[in-house]
Write a protein that holds these residues in place. Sequence first.
Motif, PDB file in Angstrom:
ATOM      1  N   ALA A  80       0.754  -1.279  -0.106  1.00  0.00           N
ATOM      2  CA  ALA A  80      -0.096   0.044  -0.069  1.00  0.00           C
ATOM      3  C   ALA A  80       0.848   1.124   0.005  1.00  0.00           C
ATOM      4  N   ILE A  81       0.610   2.175  -0.776  1.00  0.00           N
ATOM      5  CA  ILE A  81       1.445   3.517  -1.138  1.00  0.00           C
ATOM      6  C   ILE A  81       0.304   4.502  -0.950  1.00  0.00           C
ATOM      7  N   GLN A  82       0.838   5.449   0.082  1.00  0.00           N
ATOM      8  CA  GLN A  82       0.245   6.845   0.367  1.00  0.00           C
ATOM      9  C   GLN A  82       0.555   7.693  -0.505  1.00  0.00           C
ATOM     10  N   THR A  83      -0.655   8.397  -1.002  1.00  0.00           N
ATOM     11  CA  THR A  83      -0.732   9.143  -2.210  1.00  0.00           C
ATOM     12  C   THR A  83      -0.857  10.654  -1.486  1.00  0.00           C
ATOM     13  N   GLY A  84      -1.340  10.898  -0.313  1.00  0.00           N
ATOM     14  CA  GLY A  84      -1.654  12.271   0.238  1.00  0.00           C
ATOM     15  C   GLY A  84      -3.076  12.293   0.279  1.00  0.00           C
ATOM     16  N   THR A  85      -3.930  11.997  -0.601  1.00  0.00           N
ATOM     17  CA  THR A  85      -5.415  11.812  -0.294  1.00  0.00           C
ATOM     18  C   THR A  85      -5.885  10.399  -0.463  1.00  0.00           C
ATOM     19  N   GLY A  86      -5.149   9.444  -0.496  1.00  0.00           N
ATOM     20  CA  GLY A  86      -5.560   8.249  -0.373  1.00  0.00           C
ATOM     21  C   GLY A  86      -4.596   7.022  -0.145  1.00  0.00           C
ATOM     22  N   GLU A  87      -4.777   6.098  -0.877  1.00  0.00           N
ATOM     23  CA  GLU A  87      -3.460   5.187  -0.998  1.00  0.00           C
ATOM     24  C   GLU A  87      -3.867   4.126  -2.193  1.00  0.00           C
ATOM     25  N   ILE A  88      -2.796   3.792  -2.682  1.00  0.00           N
ATOM     26  CA  ILE A  88      -2.685   2.841  -4.056  1.00  0.00           C
ATOM     27  C   ILE A  88      -2.505   1.408  -3.332  1.00  0.00           C
ATOM     28  N   VAL A  89      -3.241   0.453  -3.450  1.00  0.00           N
ATOM     29  CA  VAL A  89      -2.894  -0.815  -2.955  1.00  0.00           C
ATOM     30  C   VAL A  89      -2.716  -1.713  -4.350  1.00  0.00           C
ATOM     31  N   LEU A  90      -1.884  -2.402  -4.118  1.00  0.00           N
ATOM     32  CA  LEU A  90      -1.202  -3.438  -5.095  1.00  0.00           C
ATOM     33  C   LEU A  90      -1.206  -4.783  -4.212  1.00  0.00           C
ATOM     34  N   ASN A  91      -1.825  -5.663  -4.873  1.00  0.00           N
ATOM     35  CA  ASN A  91      -2.151  -7.010  -4.039  1.00  0.00           C
ATOM     36  C   ASN A  91      -2.623  -7.990  -5.027  1.00  0.00           C
ATOM     37  N   SER A 102       1.470  -6.954 -11.956  1.00  0.00           N
ATOM     38  CA  SER A 102       0.597  -6.628 -13.333  1.00  0.00           C
ATOM     39  C   SER A 102      -0.879  -6.342 -13.102  1.00  0.00           C
ATOM     40  N   GLU A 103      -1.312  -6.103 -11.792  1.00  0.00           N
ATOM     41  CA  GLU A 103      -2.695  -5.621 -11.386  1.00  0.00           C
ATOM     42  C   GLU A 103      -2.486  -4.505 -10.509  1.00  0.00           C
ATOM     43  N   PHE A 104      -3.146  -3.499 -11.314  1.00  0.00           N
ATOM     44  CA  PHE A 104      -3.054  -2.157 -10.312  1.00  0.00           C
ATOM     45  C   PHE A 104      -4.403  -1.363 -10.800  1.00  0.00           C
ATOM     46  N   PRO A 105      -4.878  -0.390  -9.778  1.00  0.00           N
ATOM     47  CA  PRO A 105      -5.817   0.298 -10.150  1.00  0.00           C
ATOM     48  C   PRO A 105      -5.895   1.437 -11.203  1.00  0.00           C
TER      49      PRO A 105
END
Length: 216
Positions: free
Chosen positions: A97-108, A134-137
Amino acid sequence: MPFAFPAATTVKLAHLNVRPEKHGDESVTALDLKFIPTAANSELSMFHPKLQAMLYWRSKATTDQRDIEGVEQILPDLRFPLLGRLAWDLDFTARLAIQTGTGEIVLNPVKVNAFRLDPLQGGSVEITFRVQCSEFPNGALDSLGRMLDGDVQITLEPHTDKPSEAPKSKKGASTAPTPPKGSGEESKAALDASGRNPFAQGTPEQALADSSPTTH
């Protein structure tokens, strides 16, 4: 999982690579992310309990300095100053999980590999590792591009097939469980929703009584 960041940890997003990846006959877009945290050399215990003592020691000059009461004694000096960077053969699957400042990007799930350990004089170590997925939002690639070459906060935890959060219900939607298919409750629920259930109000006997013709 020996190497993990269960709490938010500041790391540098040093590199981003977009590449094709074969899934059977299909070619999909995949990402390679390189992260570099700088940590206390005590964190080397995540790799091996004796690694810190192998790479660091307390020189006579350090030992002669007066210790500060209440401050943990460290091993700040490099045993092998000319050793350089070490490769560590570790490969596992995780949830990032990577914090973006306004939320997070979850790669799983992600693959974590290509570890490099760079011991530094003074008691710290740079840990370089690669994350592949190979799966990302949608929108993740643009957000990651804006964070490239800067510090970001991440958590890295064991991969699980379960979702990280329970799905949120829509506003006003019922949260009651759905009756099993083929049950009488399911048929009754369908009739209730259509407004054509003769037993919607009261008992079946009351509904039959209401529908009987009135004699005068």
